[in-house]
Structure formats: C-alpha cells, structure tokens
Motif scaffolding. Sequence first.
Motif, PDB file in Angstrom:
ATOM      1  N   TRP A   1      -1.241  -6.632  -4.221  1.00 63.06           N
ATOM      2  CA  TRP A   1      -1.532  -5.311  -4.246  1.00 63.06           C
ATOM      3  C   TRP A   1      -1.252  -4.786  -2.926  1.00 63.06           C
ATOM      4  CZ3 TRP A   1      -3.122  -8.800  -7.976  1.00 63.06           C
ATOM      5  CH2 TRP A   1      -3.207  -8.308  -9.238  1.00 63.06           C
ATOM      6  N   ALA A   2      -1.072  -3.751  -2.911  1.00 66.80           N
ATOM      7  CA  ALA A   2      -0.724  -3.096  -1.615  1.00 66.80           C
ATOM      8  C   ALA A   2      -1.257  -1.665  -1.297  1.00 66.80           C
ATOM      9  CB  ALA A   2       0.873  -3.046  -1.192  1.00 66.80           C
ATOM     10  N   TYR A   3      -1.635  -1.390  -0.024  1.00 70.17           N
ATOM     11  CA  TYR A   3      -2.202  -0.004   0.126  1.00 70.17           C
ATOM     12  C   TYR A   3      -1.777   0.315   1.687  1.00 70.17           C
ATOM     13  CZ  TYR A   3      -5.289  -2.009  -3.272  1.00 70.17           C
ATOM     14  OH  TYR A   3      -5.773  -2.342  -4.575  1.00 70.17           O
ATOM     15  N   ARG A   4      -1.676   1.613   1.959  1.00 69.58           N
ATOM     16  CA  ARG A   4      -1.309   2.040   3.027  1.00 69.58           C
ATOM     17  C   ARG A   4      -2.647   2.695   3.796  1.00 69.58           C
ATOM     18  NH1 ARG A   4       3.570   4.004   3.925  1.00 69.58           N
ATOM     19  NH2 ARG A   4       3.925   2.047   3.244  1.00 69.58           N
TER      20      ARG A   4
ATOM     21  N   SER B   1     -10.890   1.285  -1.862  1.00 70.00           N
ATOM     22  CA  SER B   1     -10.980   1.669  -0.501  1.00 70.00           C
ATOM     23  C   SER B   1     -10.644   2.811  -0.251  1.00 70.00           C
ATOM     24  CB  SER B   1     -10.349   0.582   0.348  1.00 70.00           C
ATOM     25  OG  SER B   1      -8.914   0.968   0.346  1.00 70.00           O
ATOM     26  N   GLU B   2     -10.520   3.329   0.959  1.00 73.70           N
ATOM     27  CA  GLU B   2      -9.827   4.645   1.294  1.00 73.70           C
ATOM     28  C   GLU B   2      -8.306   4.707   1.466  1.00 73.70           C
ATOM     29  OE1 GLU B   2     -11.814   6.749   4.385  1.00 73.70           O
ATOM     30  OE2 GLU B   2     -13.579   7.046   3.342  1.00 73.70           O
ATOM     31  N   ASP B   3      -7.771   3.447   1.458  1.00 74.93           N
ATOM     32  CA  ASP B   3      -6.614   3.264   1.563  1.00 74.93           C
ATOM     33  C   ASP B   3      -5.740   3.515   0.474  1.00 74.93           C
ATOM     34  OD1 ASP B   3      -7.369   1.974   3.817  1.00 74.93           O
ATOM     35  OD2 ASP B   3      -6.955  -0.009   3.178  1.00 74.93           O
ATOM     36  N   ARG B   4      -4.696   4.107   0.796  1.00 78.46           N
ATOM     37  CA  ARG B   4      -3.673   4.637  -0.349  1.00 78.46           C
ATOM     38  C   ARG B   4      -3.051   3.384  -1.306  1.00 78.46           C
ATOM     39  NH1 ARG B   4      -0.341   7.496   2.466  1.00 78.46           N
ATOM     40  NH2 ARG B   4       1.674   6.693   1.980  1.00 78.46           N
ATOM     41  N   PRO B   5      -3.343   3.694  -2.549  1.00 78.83           N
ATOM     42  CA  PRO B   5      -2.561   2.344  -3.261  1.00 78.83           C
ATOM     43  C   PRO B   5      -1.252   2.504  -3.274  1.00 78.83           C
ATOM     44  CG  PRO B   5      -4.346   3.465  -4.569  1.00 78.83           C
ATOM     45  CD  PRO B   5      -4.104   4.205  -3.355  1.00 78.83           C
ATOM     46  N   LEU B   6      -0.206   1.492  -3.182  1.00 78.20           N
ATOM     47  CA  LEU B   6       1.224   1.847  -3.162  1.00 78.20           C
ATOM     48  C   LEU B   6       1.794   1.504  -4.406  1.00 78.20           C
ATOM     49  CD1 LEU B   6       1.619   0.566   0.757  1.00 78.20           C
ATOM     50  CD2 LEU B   6       1.560   2.893  -0.341  1.00 78.20           C
TER      51      LEU B   6
ATOM     52  N   THR C   1      -1.611   3.258   9.901  1.00 83.31           N
ATOM     53  CA  THR C   1      -2.070   2.328  10.959  1.00 83.31           C
ATOM     54  C   THR C   1      -1.869   0.879  10.486  1.00 83.31           C
ATOM     55  OG1 THR C   1      -4.258   2.185   9.904  1.00 83.31           O
ATOM     56  CG2 THR C   1      -4.008   3.659  11.991  1.00 83.31           C
ATOM     57  N   ALA C   2      -1.767   0.789   9.195  1.00 78.80           N
ATOM     58  CA  ALA C   2      -1.484  -0.878   8.465  1.00 78.80           C
ATOM     59  C   ALA C   2      -0.961  -0.375   7.185  1.00 78.80           C
ATOM     60  CB  ALA C   2      -2.646  -1.576   8.614  1.00 78.80           C
ATOM     61  N   GLU C   3      -0.299  -1.915   6.930  1.00 73.42           N
ATOM     62  CA  GLU C   3       0.235  -1.905   5.707  1.00 73.42           C
ATOM     63  C   GLU C   3      -0.610  -3.051   4.951  1.00 73.42           C
ATOM     64  OE1 GLU C   3       2.228  -0.268   3.730  1.00 73.42           O
ATOM     65  OE2 GLU C   3       3.408  -1.350   2.634  1.00 73.42           O
ATOM     66  N   VAL C   4      -1.610  -2.946   4.172  1.00 78.07           N
ATOM     67  CA  VAL C   4      -2.580  -3.831   3.755  1.00 78.07           C
ATOM     68  C   VAL C   4      -2.231  -4.308   2.430  1.00 78.07           C
ATOM     69  CG1 VAL C   4      -5.162  -4.288   3.226  1.00 78.07           C
ATOM     70  CG2 VAL C   4      -4.576  -2.593   4.885  1.00 78.07           C
ATOM     71  N   ILE C   5      -2.153  -5.994   2.296  1.00 80.44           N
ATOM     72  CA  ILE C   5      -1.620  -6.523   1.061  1.00 80.44           C
ATOM     73  C   ILE C   5      -2.787  -7.543   0.763  1.00 80.44           C
ATOM     74  CG2 ILE C   5      -0.009  -8.041   0.030  1.00 80.44           C
ATOM     75  CD1 ILE C   5       2.038  -6.588   2.110  1.00 80.44           C
ATOM     76  N   THR C   6      -3.164  -7.363  -0.457  1.00 76.99           N
ATOM     77  CA  THR C   6      -4.250  -8.391  -0.954  1.00 76.99           C
ATOM     78  C   THR C   6      -3.838  -8.964  -2.136  1.00 76.99           C
ATOM     79  OG1 THR C   6      -4.981  -6.352  -2.662  1.00 76.99           O
ATOM     80  CG2 THR C   6      -5.851  -6.116  -0.262  1.00 76.99           C
TER      81      THR C   6
END
Lengths: 427, 427
Positions: B351-354, B373-378, B362-367
């Motif tokens: 899954w990925a979030y901005r 979270s507050e990160d935007r789902p991509l 500030t980051a590309e978060v890959i889980t």
Amino acid sequence: MRMTTGTALLTDQYELTMLQAALAGGAAHRRAVFEVFARRLPGGRRYGVVAGTGRFLDALEDFRFDEQDIEFLCSAGIVDGPTGDFLAGYRFSGNVYGYREGEAFFPGSPIMVVEGTFAEAVLLETLILSILNHDCAIAAAASRMAQAAGDRPLIEMGSRRTHEYAAVAAARAAYLCGFASTSNLMAGHLYGVPTAGTAAHAFTLLHDSEAEAFRIQIESLGLGTTLLVDTYDVARAVRTAVELAGPDLGAVRIDSGDLAVVAVEVRRLLDDLGADRTRIVVTSDLDEFAIAALAAAPVDAYGVGTALSTGSGHPTASLVYKLVAREDASGVLQPVAKASVGKPSVGGRKWAYRRTGDGIATAEVITREPVESEDRPLLAELVRDGKVVGRESLLTARERHRATSAELPLEARSLSPGDPAVPTIFK
Amino acid sequence: MRMTTGTALLTDQYELTMLQAALAGGAAHRRAVFEVFARRLPGGRRYGVVAGTGRFLDALEDFRFDEQDIEFLCSAGIVDGPTGDFLAGYRFSGNVYGYREGEAFFPGSPIMVVEGTFAEAVLLETLILSILNHDCAIAAAASRMAQAAGDRPLIEMGSRRTHEYAAVAAARAAYLCGFASTSNLMAGHLYGVPTAGTAAHAFTLLHDSEAEAFRIQIESLGLGTTLLVDTYDVARAVRTAVELAGPDLGAVRIDSGDLAVVAVEVRRLLDDLGADRTRIVVTSDLDEFAIAALAAAPVDAYGVGTALSTGSGHPTASLVYKLVAREDASGVLQPVAKASVGKPSVGGRKWAYRRTGDGIATAEVITREPVESEDRPLLAELVRDGKVVGRESLLTARERHRATSAELPLEARSLSPGDPAVPTIFK
C-alpha cells in the motif's frame, strides 16, 4: 470513444489551416513537390536505414476523412465549411517515389518524394513523418546491433518499453534490419515476423520451487525450451536445469549480473554437465555497445529490449518534409527553399543514386534531373495517380538491407560517432 | 492485413507460453499479485508522473482474443489447443488498483497493483507496461517543461517525430501535465485536448511572395492568427505582417536562429510598429532546459516538438511488472521476490501513502498492510472483479497534477540530475 482505423486525424492542425487558407486564396491546386530528408544523421551515426515505407502505403490507403472526422473538425472550428467539403472528398491522387525499405540513406538523401497539388500533398506531412521518423530510428539502431552481433541471432523484446503500437512497428523494423525474431505477437500476426519467448521470472516465482517450475516448463514446452536461470542462484539453477532436461536442453537465459563473466561460468558448467549443445541467451539492457563487448563471450543469442525500441539513444530520425517545388502563377514548376538560419534545404525536385566502386559504396549522388549512369537509382515508384504500386514483401526488404549493408564501406561498421560512411554529392 | 481494435496480441509471447505451462502444470489458477514500479527514476529526475492509466482501462476492455487471434496463435504453434481454448474465453476478472493519473511517483512506488489468478494477471504485463512506460515518460518530461515555462502556455507539436499512435498518447500526457494545447487532431477528437496550429514554411513558399501568403492567411484565419516570420528575413516579415494585419495581429512565430536574441529584436520591432499586444511564439527543438533559458526573453508561448514526444532524453519510464505474491500449494498468499543481481524488488502486496507537512510532500510511505494515518492514500480502485470502476476525466487528472506538483518540495523543480524529491520509506 475508440481509435478508428482511419488515419486522417493522425495529422497536425496546421496542415488543415494551411489547406483552408490555400483553398480560399486559390493556390491550393498548384502542383507541388515535397521531399522527406534528414539534414544530419543523429548522434554521429554512419548511415541511416529506410524503414516504414510499407506501413506508410497501408496508412495512405486508410487516409480518409469520414463523417465523424469532418463533424469534429467543423464543430471545433478547426476548418470552415468549404474545407470540410474538400476533406470529405479527399483522396490522394498524386505520385510518391521513395527509397526502398532496407536501403541505407545519408544526409540530404530524398528518401521520399511526394508530387500532387499543394492541397493533397501538404495533408500527408504528419502521417509520413511520424511513420518514417519512428521506423527509421528503430531501423538504424537495429542495423548497428545486427552488425555488432555478427552471426549470432538477435531477439527483439522491447515491446514493454515503448508505446503499444510503436512496439509492433519496432518489431517490424528490427526484423527488416536483421533481427531473427520478436516477442511481439501482433508483429507476428500482422507482418509475419517470427516470434519467440518462453518464460519470465514470474513463472519460477509462481511455483513452490525452481525445480518444479523448470519441470513443468520442460513438460509443456519441450526440451528445446529456454530456461531462465537467474531467479535465485545461477549455478544451482543450471545444475537443476540439466538434471531435469538432460543434455538436450535447448537454452538457458541469463538476465542479470556481469553477462560476460556469468556467461563464461555458465558455459563451463553446462559443458561439465555434458550439455555442450545447450545455448546461452543473454538479455538485460543490451545495446549495440554491450553486444559488441560480448563478442568474445560464449554467448549464442542476444535478447534486446529497451535500446531497440527507443532507437538506442536516438528515438527519432530527424526527417523533415519540405516543399521543394511548386507551380507559380503562370503554371511553371519553380524550385523553392526557405532561408531560415541553421536549417539549410536545397530547392527543386531531386533524383538520387548510389555510386559504388568494386562493390563498395563511394557516394550518395543527388541530382536535379534523372541521369543515365552506372550508379544505382534509389527512387522507386510507390504510388501512381493515387494508387499504391510499390508494395513489396518484408522479406524482400530484409534481403535488400542485408545487401546494402554489405556494400557499405568498413567505416560504416564503426559504433563510435563520426562522419557519414559516404559523402553526399549534390550535382 | 490491418491493425484490429482488439489489444490482446499487443503481448509478448512469453506470457502465453508461461500460461500454457502453468495451465498444464496446475499453478495457473493460483491467486497472484503483480505490481508495477520503477526501481529508479531515469536520468536523475526528481519525480515521476503517472500517466496512461485511463488509456489502460480502455485497452483492458478491448483485451479479447478473437477467433482470428486464436487461429494465428495455434497455427503458428505458439500455444497448444487447451491454451487456445482458455484464451478464447479469456476475460480479466480480477482487481486493479493504481495511483491516479497526474499523481507524482518515486522509486518503488507501486503505481499499479493487479490481483487475479496467475493466468489472467500475467497476460496483462506487456499491455500495462507499454502504455505506462510510454505515457509516464512523456508525462515526466512534460511536467518539467511546464515547471520551466511557468505561466507561459506550452503547445505540444511533437507528432511528426514519433510513431503515429504514440503521438496521440503523447499529446494526451502533455495536456495532463500542463500543456495548453496540441497540434494533434486525433488527440483533440479522442481526448478533447484543445488543438492549435496555423501554418508552416510550406505555406509561405507556396505563394509568389511572403506578403501574399500572409494576406491570404489573415483573410482566411482571421487577425488572431499566428504568422510564421522566419522563412526569409525576420525583420522584413514582421514589418509585412503588421502592415497587413495592423496592431491586432494575434502572434508571430519564430522557428530558427538564437531564439532569445531574435525574440528581443522582434519584440522591439513589434512594439515600435504599435503591435504591442501581438504575442511571440517560439519553436525549434525546445526542451525544458531551452525553455528555462528563455525565461527572461520576451516570449509569450512555447511550441515543443521532438523533446516532448521522445521524453526529453528518456523515452521510457523504466517501469517493471513483477509478481510480488502468489498462493502456495496450501492456498496461502505468499510474498515472492527474485534475487537477481542488481535488480532488487521487495516481495508482498503493498500500500502507498504520500506524507506531507505544512502542505509539502515529505515522504513516499510504502507499507505491507493498509494503515490509518494522516498520509494521503495513493492507491485507488480502478477495476473490481473485471469491471472498470475507476474512470475519470482527463481534466480531473490534469487538475490533480497541478495540485500534486504544487505540493512537491522546491527541489523537485530542479532540472539538474539528483536524488528523488522525497525519500521512499518501506515500512
């Protein structure tokens, strides 16, 4: 809305606005001659290769503005009513001459000449240039790769790295220039290019063990198949492969690592295991330079992807379509040429010949009149009065490329940038 | 034989041979997850741009093997009878998730995720990669050009330098990333991209004088038209243009010479002649660097050709399609990854979030699991059980690109090679 098979909208708007103005102004029906040529060869290459002519002839026959097209052009305000009426009845009725596919070309070579009224000839600019710029770019790269590969077969597998339809044209151009086969099934279906392909890493990963994947592949595709041996450990995979297939295993493919080093290790291992007829196929970002660097490695075939389908650094052939002559008010055909800085062009309809001596090309001779000489005429009749008359088979073109390549001077084989292999002489 | 509208043969042979072997071996119906990602961004670029998703959804609906296709595949010996039967009934029935068009991406971003059986998902590799690799490459170049151009409009005019259908997709991708218009009529027709174009040098050369050509163009296309002023002498042409059109002349176009110098001269001349609202359009081998270098020049619009349609040095986006998870013999979905040297991939569905702070990425978060979270789902749902559910308009995607670009840190605007604008964090 889906792409239609008609090709008339594969056109830049300015061709239609020029048509509209010329229809209104009265010059639309002046006879005109356009030429396709390259001012230079990209990247210091030694020769260009003509490709795409056959595709253009197909596309020309589909170049009709249908009702839906006209409706779009008029309702969007791109053309006025009279221009819409002209387009509805548009059929190219002129003549086209061109270098044959597979032939080499040089700066200034008039690789296609279009004669017609201004109106009918100007409309073809985008279609002709799109096809030729793409296909010639791929062909030039493919030809260099084929020179570098020598007798070893090349497999074209670049479809995944370029536009889905460009991929089909790229496979065709690669085959034209000496590639043995392609992974692209549409190219096999449409153009009869031999197809190839066996398995990717996904197939090995799908199974619970590499040995199981190999066993299943061999059972389904036969002993002659190519096993991909670098998913986990190359040496272990080669052992497994020969254990399962025996010495008649067709080939193994290596897709990563230092290919020259790995190929030597794999060759030694295969020989030790008695599989001395099993071939080694290498892939992984190969281009003409990497292929040349592997000449001394025990490699039996090359698979080329990205570099082929993107023209190995030069994805377009720098071809332009220029008006070189047109009728004046008194009905006389006059040579014309723009004077723009840094963009030289030579006015007037041209003829072209390849001069050879002792079987080796020595010059590209371009004249203002047809001449009788021992030089080989390069312009063939492709379209007469709007009818395609110059179709030929892809195999014929492939054989021509083989012959024309063999005729080029040795300098043509150089992969480093430099001057064209023969000079262009304007007479 | 002509190209059909079906897309199923736009496929590499190895997908069908893998299918055949997997059908015979029994693993074809294992559930599988494939991901599309780039290991790196080409040429030290700071971000990638997702484009082509909408085109893929169209192409997926046309991905059917018709009778003629099956006949070709079987008679050429590419697949056996049972595989032919499977293909005849093939309809993708899985799920596809993806980054939305216009969204930025970074190394490792899973920009598309395909879930289905191995059999149905493996067949889509070539189609997906061809479309995304091409369109993302164009989009990345277009976005950099749009950044460099600032508020000045960009006109896409690269059709003549690339494959005739790639040109249509390129025009679409350019518009997605901020270009104002295209010369490509098919892109206008199919995708509603605004079209532009007036005249080439051929129009001037067709007429007995430049003044006559200008007069006829103005009469037909109106005072708002753009006159091309570099066929002979630029200053003389500008005088002629204003003489004929008056101060309401829309624009002049300069297509050669040192554009920065010539633009200053033409601006001064236009102003002197009272045509201070007449705009200056420049063209001639522009890329993002040339556009940036013209920032201080009195230029009102840029026309971009070759560099746009060939990805400005990087014609492909380096995207790969990898099996990251599949069912094992006991029915459990297992992460998988190959161990090939130099080609790292991370196993398992992702899954990925901005992540943003103060409105700046500030980051590309890959889980490995969906997280709240507050990160935007991509990843958005594009296809559910084989049915396209994620279609959106090109204007929506264009607006997304504007927003996502504005959110990138300032480093993203750098045209020089360097690290990605934000780090990719695997959790």
